[in-house]
Scaffold this motif. Structure first.
Motif, short mmCIF file in Angstrom:
data_model
loop_
_atom_site.label_atom_id
_atom_site.label_comp_id
_atom_site.label_asym_id
_atom_site.label_seq_id
_atom_site.Cartn_x
_atom_site.Cartn_y
_atom_site.Cartn_z
N TYR A 182 17.81 -52.86 83.95
CA TYR A 182 18.06 -54.11 84.67
C TYR A 182 18.84 -53.88 85.97
O TYR A 182 18.50 -54.44 87.01
N SER B 194 22.74 -64.39 83.30
CA SER B 194 22.27 -64.64 81.95
C SER B 194 21.50 -63.43 81.44
O SER B 194 20.71 -62.84 82.16
N ASP B 195 21.76 -63.10 80.15
CA ASP B 195 21.01 -62.02 79.51
C ASP B 195 19.66 -62.52 78.99
O ASP B 195 18.82 -61.71 78.57
N ALA B 196 19.48 -63.85 78.97
CA ALA B 196 18.20 -64.46 78.58
C ALA B 196 17.61 -63.84 77.31
O ALA B 196 16.44 -63.49 77.25
N ALA C 251 22.07 -57.13 80.57
CA ALA C 251 21.19 -57.52 81.68
C ALA C 251 21.95 -58.27 82.78
O ALA C 251 22.12 -57.78 83.89
N GLY C 252 22.40 -59.49 82.45
CA GLY C 252 23.02 -60.33 83.48
C GLY C 252 24.20 -59.69 84.18
O GLY C 252 24.27 -59.64 85.41
N GLU D 58 18.36 -60.93 75.86
CA GLU D 58 18.59 -59.49 75.68
C GLU D 58 19.99 -59.33 75.05
O GLU D 58 20.81 -60.26 75.12
N HIS E 275 11.44 -61.66 78.55
CA HIS E 275 12.75 -62.10 79.05
C HIS E 275 12.67 -62.33 80.56
O HIS E 275 12.00 -61.60 81.27
N CYS F 101 15.74 -62.39 82.89
CA CYS F 101 17.20 -62.30 83.03
C CYS F 101 17.56 -62.52 84.50
O CYS F 101 16.77 -62.20 85.38
N TRP F 102 18.75 -63.07 84.72
CA TRP F 102 19.07 -63.38 86.11
C TRP F 102 20.54 -63.26 86.43
O TRP F 102 21.39 -63.23 85.55
#
Length: 206
Positions: free
Chosen positions: A120, A73-75, A82-83, A77, A54, A56-57
């Motif tokens: 995260y 974004s949890d990308a 996350a995000g 997850e 992942h 994430c951002w």
């Protein structure tokens, strides 16, 4: 925050890494003054770690804590693990114009929702703790046209307003292009007007 306020921004791209239950978490922070820059930074880091489980951002464009231009974004997850926690840390960090990408290489042990949130948000906190910052000073450019008689007093006046001469032209009159912190612009214009008894022509170029 008032317009023209100064605030800390990342001085450079900064990265930290930690291992949590055999998963590798790599947090990369970058200076991103626009949403385009944030998206480019996310794409760059995601490409660098294209083989990760992942990337994430979260990003905050603008002064610290401002929510006008944010993204996350949890990308892949689980939703909200996350995000959002990463964004919450960024919004409380006191740093502006910043993007965080947390890259995860899955190590085989599930962390559970709470564990992911902690990992995260913790990665971003860890990176922020050692992030070198510089002060962002929003500036404006002024064009000043004045008589030769005013040159010396005007040049003496400029340092008090942190004004920097970008270029100067000498013809029938003297023309300066000045870069000045946004918050100093109107006090400087006032001072120039007083000093030259209203003779100086001042235009804001942006």
């Amino acid at each position: 925050m008032a317009p023209g306020s100064r605030y800390p921004i990342p001085a450079q791209t900064h990265r930290v890494e930690e291992e949590i239950k055999r998963s590798r978490f790599i947090t990369t922070l970058g200076y991103t003054p626009t949403v385009e820059a944030a998206r480019d930074f996310i794409a760059q880091v995601s490409a660098e770690f294209a083989d990760a489980s992942h990337n994430c951002w979260a990003y905050v464009v603008g002064p610290p804590g401002s929510t006008a231009q944010v993204g996350m974004s949890d990308a892949g997850e689980p939703h909200g693990t996350a995000g959002r926690p990463m964004l919450t840390v960024l919004l409380h960090s006191g740093v502006g114009d910043v993007t965080a990408v947390v890259t995860r290489y899955f190590g085989g042990t599930l962390l559970g929702k709470g564990g992911l949130v902690k990992a995260y948000s913790g990665g971003v906190q860890l990176a922020l703790a050692s992030l070198p910052t510089v002060e962002k000073v929003p500036t404006v450019t002024l064009q000043v046209v004045l008589d030769y008689a005013a040159v010396t007093p005007v040049k003496r006046l400029l340092p008090a307003y942190e004004a920097e001469i970008l270029d100067e032209g000498y013809a029938a009159q003297v023309t300066y292009r000045l870069k000045v912190p946004e918050e100093q612009a109107s006090p400087l214009v006032q001072a120039l007007t007083e000093l030259t008894h209203g003779q100086a022509e001042v235009d804001v170029l942006g």
